[in-house]
Scaffold this motif. Sequence first.
Motif, PDB file in Angstrom:
ATOM      1  N   ILE A 166       0.844  -1.198   0.000  1.00  0.00           N
ATOM      2  CA  ILE A 166       0.000   0.000   0.000  1.00  0.00           C
ATOM      3  C   ILE A 166       0.882   1.253   0.000  1.00  0.00           C
ATOM      4  O   ILE A 166       0.627   2.209  -0.731  1.00  0.00           O
ATOM      5  N   GLY A 167       1.954   1.219   0.788  1.00  0.00           N
ATOM      6  CA  GLY A 167       2.891   2.344   0.814  1.00  0.00           C
ATOM      7  C   GLY A 167       3.525   2.581  -0.551  1.00  0.00           C
ATOM      8  O   GLY A 167       3.653   3.730  -0.995  1.00  0.00           O
ATOM      9  N   MET A 168       3.910   1.490  -1.228  1.00  0.00           N
ATOM     10  CA  MET A 168       4.525   1.620  -2.552  1.00  0.00           C
ATOM     11  C   MET A 168       3.538   2.194  -3.567  1.00  0.00           C
ATOM     12  O   MET A 168       3.898   3.027  -4.404  1.00  0.00           O
ATOM     13  N   ILE A 169       2.280   1.739  -3.500  1.00  0.00           N
ATOM     14  CA  ILE A 169       1.259   2.258  -4.422  1.00  0.00           C
ATOM     15  C   ILE A 169       1.109   3.769  -4.223  1.00  0.00           C
ATOM     16  O   ILE A 169       1.092   4.549  -5.179  1.00  0.00           O
ATOM     17  N   GLU A 170       1.031   4.187  -2.947  1.00  0.00           N
ATOM     18  CA  GLU A 170       0.890   5.616  -2.659  1.00  0.00           C
ATOM     19  C   GLU A 170       2.099   6.401  -3.153  1.00  0.00           C
ATOM     20  O   GLU A 170       1.973   7.503  -3.686  1.00  0.00           O
ATOM     21  N   MET A 171       3.301   5.812  -2.962  1.00  0.00           N
ATOM     22  CA  MET A 171       4.517   6.503  -3.382  1.00  0.00           C
ATOM     23  C   MET A 171       4.549   6.673  -4.900  1.00  0.00           C
ATOM     24  O   MET A 171       4.861   7.756  -5.404  1.00  0.00           O
ATOM     25  N   VAL A 172       4.212   5.583  -5.605  1.00  0.00           N
ATOM     26  CA  VAL A 172       4.226   5.647  -7.071  1.00  0.00           C
ATOM     27  C   VAL A 172       3.207   6.675  -7.574  1.00  0.00           C
ATOM     28  O   VAL A 172       3.504   7.472  -8.464  1.00  0.00           O
ATOM     29  N   LEU A 173       2.018   6.695  -6.964  1.00  0.00           N
ATOM     30  CA  LEU A 173       0.999   7.650  -7.418  1.00  0.00           C
ATOM     31  C   LEU A 173       1.431   9.088  -7.133  1.00  0.00           C
ATOM     32  O   LEU A 173       1.148   9.991  -7.909  1.00  0.00           O
ATOM     33  N   ALA A 174       2.143   9.289  -6.031  1.00  0.00           N
ATOM     34  CA  ALA A 174       2.578  10.648  -5.694  1.00  0.00           C
ATOM     35  C   ALA A 174       3.732  11.101  -6.589  1.00  0.00           C
ATOM     36  O   ALA A 174       3.750  12.244  -7.042  1.00  0.00           O
ATOM     37  N   ARG A 175       4.677  10.190  -6.852  1.00  0.00           N
ATOM     38  CA  ARG A 175       5.876  10.591  -7.595  1.00  0.00           C
ATOM     39  C   ARG A 175       5.678  10.597  -9.095  1.00  0.00           C
ATOM     40  O   ARG A 175       6.425  11.244  -9.809  1.00  0.00           O
ATOM     41  N   ARG A 176       4.704   9.814  -9.562  1.00  0.00           N
ATOM     42  CA  ARG A 176       4.522   9.658 -11.004  1.00  0.00           C
ATOM     43  C   ARG A 176       4.283  11.011 -11.678  1.00  0.00           C
ATOM     44  O   ARG A 176       4.766  11.268 -12.765  1.00  0.00           O
ATOM     45  N   LYS A 177       3.573  11.910 -10.962  1.00  0.00           N
ATOM     46  CA  LYS A 177       3.287  13.217 -11.565  1.00  0.00           C
ATOM     47  C   LYS A 177       4.573  13.980 -11.832  1.00  0.00           C
ATOM     48  O   LYS A 177       4.660  14.767 -12.757  1.00  0.00           O
ATOM     49  N   LYS A 178       5.584  13.735 -11.003  1.00  0.00           N
ATOM     50  CA  LYS A 178       6.881  14.401 -11.225  1.00  0.00           C
ATOM     51  C   LYS A 178       7.763  13.537 -12.120  1.00  0.00           C
ATOM     52  O   LYS A 178       8.907  13.896 -12.385  1.00  0.00           O
ATOM     53  N   GLY A 179       7.257  12.383 -12.534  1.00  0.00           N
ATOM     54  CA  GLY A 179       8.041  11.490 -13.381  1.00  0.00           C
ATOM     55  C   GLY A 179       9.257  10.933 -12.678  1.00  0.00           C
ATOM     56  O   GLY A 179      10.303  10.719 -13.291  1.00  0.00           O
ATOM     57  N   ALA A 180       9.131  10.687 -11.377  1.00  0.00           N
ATOM     58  CA  ALA A 180      10.314  10.326 -10.594  1.00  0.00           C
ATOM     59  C   ALA A 180      10.227   8.931  -9.981  1.00  0.00           C
ATOM     60  O   ALA A 180      10.769   8.690  -8.916  1.00  0.00           O
ATOM     61  N   VAL A 181       9.551   8.006 -10.657  1.00  0.00           N
ATOM     62  CA  VAL A 181       9.492   6.639 -10.144  1.00  0.00           C
ATOM     63  C   VAL A 181      10.607   5.830 -10.799  1.00  0.00           C
ATOM     64  O   VAL A 181      10.656   5.708 -12.017  1.00  0.00           O
ATOM     65  N   SER A 182      11.506   5.281  -9.977  1.00  0.00           N
ATOM     66  CA  SER A 182      12.636   4.537 -10.536  1.00  0.00           C
ATOM     67  C   SER A 182      12.198   3.120 -10.903  1.00  0.00           C
ATOM     68  O   SER A 182      11.204   2.611 -10.378  1.00  0.00           O
ATOM     69  N   PRO A 183      12.950   2.448 -11.809  1.00  0.00           N
ATOM     70  CA  PRO A 183      12.616   1.074 -12.170  1.00  0.00           C
ATOM     71  C   PRO A 183      12.621   0.151 -10.955  1.00  0.00           C
ATOM     72  O   PRO A 183      11.800  -0.777 -10.877  1.00  0.00           O
ATOM     73  N   VAL A 184      13.498   0.409  -9.995  1.00  0.00           N
ATOM     74  CA  VAL A 184      13.539  -0.432  -8.791  1.00  0.00           C
ATOM     75  C   VAL A 184      12.242  -0.297  -8.001  1.00  0.00           C
ATOM     76  O   VAL A 184      11.674  -1.284  -7.521  1.00  0.00           O
TER      77      VAL A 184
END
Length: 111
Positions: free
Chosen positions: A71-89
């Motif tokens: 759940i934490g990872m999902i929230e992080m990806v949704l928050a960072r995706r707008k800045k285009g800052a989700v790493s492949p890891v």
Amino acid sequence: MPFQIFLNMHMMWGLLLIFFVLALALPRQVWPVVLLRLFYLVMIVSGVGMLIALQFPLFYIVKGLLAFVLIGMIEMVLARRKKGAVSPVQWGVLLILLVLVPLMGYQVIYF
Ligand code: HEM
């Protein structure tokens, strides 16, 4: 509450997945994120309810903790995706947990 009610609630996990995909696909819409968060609650309440009913077996404690990380990872990806800052890891960890947690739920993976 009987175990069966929590299990029926928990079986709606597919909707969590659907709202996650919708939140990714419709970044300007707020409602998929709202419904996604509602389903976090459904999963956590029913999961903890079953944990109590089962008297806290270690395996499901671990599964529950991994679900919280998911759940934490999902929230992080949704928050960072707008800045285009989700790493492949970060994507990799999310996808692995997304497969691992249901496989543990269905006891395909068990210890
Ligand atoms: C993203 C969140 C979660 C997902 C995708 C998920 C997925 C699953 C799946 C697919 C099952 C198999 C039963 C079913 O629902 O059809 C299951 C079972 C279970 N889950 Fe979760 N879960 C999540 C969160 C949690 C949490 C937070 C806890 C506890 C704190 C938890 C505790 C359990 C327990 C105890 C079972 C065993 C039920 C049984 O005895 O059959 N889950 N989970």
